[in-house]
Design an enzyme around this catalytic site. Structure first.
Site, short mmCIF file in Angstrom:
data_model
loop_
_atom_site.label_atom_id
_atom_site.label_comp_id
_atom_site.label_asym_id
_atom_site.label_seq_id
_atom_site.Cartn_x
_atom_site.Cartn_y
_atom_site.Cartn_z
N TYR A 225 -2.46 -1.60 -14.12
CA TYR A 225 -1.15 -2.32 -13.77
C TYR A 225 -0.25 -1.27 -14.02
O TYR A 225 -0.31 0.02 -14.30
CB TYR A 225 -0.75 -3.23 -14.85
CG TYR A 225 -0.83 -2.56 -16.40
CD1 TYR A 225 0.67 -2.36 -16.81
CD2 TYR A 225 -1.87 -2.64 -17.09
CE1 TYR A 225 0.84 -1.63 -18.17
CE2 TYR A 225 -1.71 -1.90 -18.45
CZ TYR A 225 -0.47 -1.56 -19.00
OH TYR A 225 -0.31 -0.88 -20.10
N SER B 256 -2.55 2.13 -17.67
CA SER B 256 -1.63 1.72 -16.52
C SER B 256 -1.48 3.15 -15.61
O SER B 256 -2.14 4.18 -15.74
CB SER B 256 -0.25 1.26 -16.95
OG SER B 256 0.37 2.49 -17.77
N LYS C 10 1.08 -1.15 0.11
CA LYS C 10 -0.03 -0.04 -0.05
C LYS C 10 0.73 1.02 -0.02
O LYS C 10 1.83 1.20 0.80
CB LYS C 10 -1.00 0.01 1.07
CG LYS C 10 -1.88 0.96 1.28
CD LYS C 10 -2.88 0.94 2.66
CE LYS C 10 -3.70 2.26 2.84
NZ LYS C 10 -4.39 1.93 4.22
#
Length: 116
Positions: free
Chosen positions: A58, A25, A9
């Protein structure tokens, strides 16, 4: 039995760019990636604190020490420069292994410098 747990995180990082004309992305400063144990190509979830948007994409490796956090492609419409986001990745682990697993949480400063 496998369960999904939080793996990494990056908490409260600032958007530095939004590039609609890109294939998709999120670009993340490589220092932040290393500190959070996130790799290029990894699936991440983005939570925008400013507007409540949530999305998945991603990771693309950004330039070290740049502080770059750039949403690319259609997801660029979900953020504005200077929005604050949380970047989260998950892992699928065996239930017993998950009990012992320790995620990597980082808390960057206001310039997106890596602080753990």
């Amino acid at each position: 039995m496998n369960i999904e747990v939080v793996k990494s995180k990056i908490h409260r990082v600032k958007i530095t760019g939004a590039n609609l004309n890109y294939i998709g992305s999120i670009t993340i400063d490589e220092d932040l990636m290393d500190a959070a144990n996130i790799i290029e190509g990894e699936k991440v979830y983005i939570v925008n604190i400013n507007n409540g948007e949530r999305l998945s994409t991603y990771v693309i490796r950004g330039e070290r020490k740049s502080g770059d956090i750039i949403l690319n492609g259609p997801s660029a419409r979900k953020v504005a420069v200077d929005d604050i986001i949380i970047i989260i990745s998950y892992a699928s682990l065996d239930f017993e292994e998950a009990k012992k697993f320790k995620p990597s949480f980082i808390f960057p400063d206001e310039k997106n410098n890596s602080l753990t």
